[in-house]
Scaffold this motif. Structure first.
Motif, PDB file in Angstrom:
ATOM      1  N   GLU A 127       0.818  -1.212   0.000  1.00 43.26           N
ATOM      2  CA  GLU A 127       0.000   0.000   0.000  1.00 43.26           C
ATOM      3  C   GLU A 127       0.853   1.263   0.000  1.00 43.26           C
ATOM      4  O   GLU A 127       0.343   2.355  -0.276  1.00 43.26           O
ATOM      5  CB  GLU A 127      -0.916   0.006   1.226  1.00 43.26           C
ATOM      6  N   ARG A 128       2.127   1.120   0.287  1.00 43.84           N
ATOM      7  CA  ARG A 128       3.001   2.294   0.340  1.00 43.84           C
ATOM      8  C   ARG A 128       3.303   2.870  -1.044  1.00 43.84           C
ATOM      9  O   ARG A 128       3.936   3.916  -1.156  1.00 43.84           O
ATOM     10  CB  ARG A 128       4.295   1.951   1.072  1.00 43.84           C
ATOM     11  N   GLU A 129       2.854   2.202  -2.088  1.00 45.91           N
ATOM     12  CA  GLU A 129       3.008   2.761  -3.429  1.00 45.91           C
ATOM     13  C   GLU A 129       2.362   4.143  -3.502  1.00 45.91           C
ATOM     14  O   GLU A 129       2.903   5.080  -4.096  1.00 45.91           O
ATOM     15  CB  GLU A 129       2.388   1.826  -4.474  1.00 45.91           C
ATOM     16  N   GLU A 130       1.185   4.257  -2.890  1.00 50.85           N
ATOM     17  CA  GLU A 130       0.474   5.546  -2.890  1.00 50.85           C
ATOM     18  C   GLU A 130       1.307   6.632  -2.210  1.00 50.85           C
ATOM     19  O   GLU A 130       1.424   7.749  -2.704  1.00 50.85           O
ATOM     20  CB  GLU A 130      -0.873   5.383  -2.173  1.00 50.85           C
ATOM     21  N   GLU A 131       1.891   6.303  -1.077  1.00 55.40           N
ATOM     22  CA  GLU A 131       2.704   7.262  -0.329  1.00 55.40           C
ATOM     23  C   GLU A 131       3.892   7.731  -1.158  1.00 55.40           C
ATOM     24  O   GLU A 131       4.192   8.936  -1.210  1.00 55.40           O
ATOM     25  CB  GLU A 131       3.203   6.616   0.959  1.00 55.40           C
ATOM     26  N   ALA A 132       4.578   6.789  -1.813  1.00 63.36           N
ATOM     27  CA  ALA A 132       5.754   7.136  -2.614  1.00 63.36           C
ATOM     28  C   ALA A 132       5.380   8.024  -3.795  1.00 63.36           C
ATOM     29  O   ALA A 132       6.080   8.995  -4.110  1.00 63.36           O
ATOM     30  CB  ALA A 132       6.447   5.866  -3.094  1.00 63.36           C
ATOM     31  N   LEU A 133       4.265   7.710  -4.458  1.00 60.09           N
ATOM     32  CA  LEU A 133       3.804   8.544  -5.571  1.00 60.09           C
ATOM     33  C   LEU A 133       3.457   9.947  -5.091  1.00 60.09           C
ATOM     34  O   LEU A 133       3.779  10.949  -5.746  1.00 60.09           O
ATOM     35  CB  LEU A 133       2.582   7.906  -6.230  1.00 60.09           C
ATOM     36  N   ARG A 134       2.812  10.020  -3.929  1.00 60.40           N
ATOM     37  CA  ARG A 134       2.424  11.328  -3.384  1.00 60.40           C
ATOM     38  C   ARG A 134       3.648  12.159  -3.010  1.00 60.40           C
ATOM     39  O   ARG A 134       3.659  13.385  -3.188  1.00 60.40           O
ATOM     40  CB  ARG A 134       1.497  11.104  -2.184  1.00 60.40           C
TER      41      ARG A 134
END
Length: 216
Positions: A127-134
């Protein structure tokens, strides 16, 4: 005092052992467990407990906390080379490298690290994909690369709707002269606010004020 307690405990266990039946296997196992516990207490008391060395990420974190971002980055670069290709820790290292590069005033390199982290998180279904993109989107926003920032914020929001994601996208639209879309994003962000998120609410309302000024 603690040493005396330990010695008394040992004596008590030994006394009990003297009256145990040799055929009582269950009692014997309990005795062994008690002795092992006491030995561990004594080892701790005498400072004999093994202290595990810190891994590279922990060492880098200490350097960064002390303001030595260049040193932290060097440790992360070296450490990530020791990890297997699919090791989940790689994501932490890449995110750390992004933070260090940003602190060293290298926004393009920082954004690249966050995007690499996003790609890695995607491969391990994190789920940390979202954090990295942000994070990458925020850097693009700071360097006025608004088209890329919009793309990345939208990609992050497709993965997970967050207050920070909607707020970031609203700032993009404010920067491109589209207050109507900015207002829509801020309203979506407000829907996600929970109790105790006063800081996020302040940011959203501040940007909403800017939007209404632009809308006249």
């Amino acid at each position: 005092m603690r040493r005396k307690i330990v010695h008394v405990a040992i004596a008590a266990v030994l006394c009990r052992a003297a009256i145990l039946s040799a055929e009582d296997a269950a009692a014997e196992q309990r005795l062994k467990a008690q002795m092992e516990f006491i030995r561990s207490m004594m080892a701790s008391q005498q400072g004999e407990t093994e202290v595990k060395p810190k891994d590279d990420y922990a060492r880098a974190d200490e350097r960064a906390a002390a303001g030595d971002f260049a040193g932290a980055l060097d440790i992360l670069r070296e450490g990530i080379g020791k990890l297997a290709a699919g090791d989940p820790k790689r994501g932490d290292y890449l995110m750390g490298m992004g933070n260090c590069r940003y602190a060293l005033h290298k926004p393009d390199d920082a954004a690249a690290a966050f995007l690499e982290a996003a790609g890695f998180f995607k491969t391990i279904h994190s789920e940390r994909e979202e954090e990295a993109l942000r994070m990458a989107a925020g850097i693009c926003l700071g360097t006025y690369n608004l088209p890329k920032a919009e793309e990345l914020f939208r990609s992050a929001l497709e993965l997970k709707k967050t207050v920070l994601g909607w707020n970031g996208l609203s700032v993009v639209y404010l920067g491109t002269g589209n207050p109507g879309k900015a207002l829509e994003c801020l309203k979506e962000g407000l829907k996600l606010l929970k109790d105790g998120e006063a800081g996020s609410a302040d940011v959203l309302f501040a940007n909403m004020g800017k939007v209404y000024v632009d809308l006249g």
